[in-house]
Design a protein around this motif. Structure first.
Motif, mmCIF file in Angstrom:
data_model
loop_
_atom_site.group_PDB
_atom_site.id
_atom_site.type_symbol
_atom_site.label_atom_id
_atom_site.label_comp_id
_atom_site.label_asym_id
_atom_site.label_seq_id
_atom_site.Cartn_x
_atom_site.Cartn_y
_atom_site.Cartn_z
ATOM 1 N N ASP A 15 -5.427 24.639 -38.921
ATOM 2 C CA ASP A 15 -6.534 24.864 -37.981
ATOM 3 C C ASP A 15 -6.180 25.852 -36.873
ATOM 4 N N GLU A 17 -5.733 29.124 -36.463
ATOM 5 C CA GLU A 17 -6.540 30.332 -36.239
ATOM 6 C C GLU A 17 -7.886 29.974 -35.609
ATOM 7 N N GLU A 18 -8.524 28.931 -36.130
ATOM 8 C CA GLU A 18 -9.809 28.531 -35.554
ATOM 9 C C GLU A 18 -9.625 27.962 -34.152
ATOM 10 N N TRP A 22 -11.620 29.343 -30.960
ATOM 11 C CA TRP A 22 -12.437 28.461 -30.109
ATOM 12 C C TRP A 22 -12.012 28.558 -28.655
ATOM 13 N N TRP A 83 -18.480 22.518 -31.525
ATOM 14 C CA TRP A 83 -17.205 23.163 -31.862
ATOM 15 C C TRP A 83 -16.059 22.493 -31.115
ATOM 16 N N ILE A 87 -12.788 20.722 -32.881
ATOM 17 C CA ILE A 87 -11.434 21.209 -32.638
ATOM 18 C C ILE A 87 -10.576 20.142 -31.981
#
Length: 215
Positions: A15, A17-18, A22, A83, A87
């Motif tokens: 996760d 990169e995301e 974010w 989001w 996350i």
């Protein structure tokens, strides 16, 4: 008196990169839009072992009470964006401290910092007065004079443990390896404090400014 919101986070490797997308495109801009948030920076320890907390974020507040305002509370809990919920719900490490600045009290960090050393720890209540005298009278002043140290500040957390946070803004990421830094940890008083806090949790870690190529 200034305030500080400090978060220690780590996403699962799949996760990451995301997580960074974010943080950079939604979360940081959202926080900086809240009245009373003076600035925010992200820090990273590429050498952190899994579970130690690879990412640190420092949010400088005009006063500790900013975290109790309706404007801030509207963006946490049920106010998290979808989001943010996804996350944060998938982070393998998430720790948060809400602090007031106790030394020097009203100082913001220098923008030239390329690295940050964080010392987060606690002390038994019966030794707290001496711990604070040592930090304020000997330890912080000695570290503030180390070449490469731009600023040295202390905070007390009203939420989050351990309760005491010291942040050292650095122009030289290698400042903690200098003899002058080591000398501050080897005085007779420092050794006594080490013994008094031996059973307390301590986080002692250096971070580089996120998104830079600082050596």
């Amino acid at each position: 008196m200034n305030g500080l919101l400090l978060t220690l986070t780590e996403p699962a490797s799949r996760d990451e990169e995301e997580f960074n997308a974010w943080y950079d495109t939604e979360h940081l801009p959202e926080r900086l839009g809240i009245p009373g948030f003076a600035s925010a920076r992200r820090w990273v320890d590429p050498a952190a072992r899994p579970g130690e907390g690879k990412y640190l974020a420092t949010y400088e507040l005009e006063r500790p009470g900013v975290l109790e305002t309706p404007e801030y509370l509207a963006h946490v809990g049920d106010g998290f964006t979808p989001w943010s919920k996804r996350i944060l719900g998938r982070c393998t490490v998430f720790r948060r401290w809400a602090c007031e600045q106790i030394v020097p009290g009203h100082a913001f960090p220098p923008p030239a910092s390329v690295a940050l050393f964080a010392a987060i720890g606690d002390v038994p209540v019966e030794h707290e007065a001496e711990f604070n005298r040592w930090y304020d009278e000997e330890h912080l002043p000695m570290l503030a004079r180390v070449p490469g140290v731009l600023a040295a500040r202390r905070f007390r957390a009203s939420a989050g443990t351990p309760r005491y946070v010291a942040l050292y803004d650095l122009a030289d990421p290698d400042a903690p390896s200098r003899p002058e830094w080591q000398a501050a940890n080897e005085t007779a008083w420092a050794r006594r404090i080490d013994a008094l806090t031996a059973d307390a949790e301590w986080i002692l870690r250096g971070y580089r400014a996120y998104g830079t190529d600082a050596p």
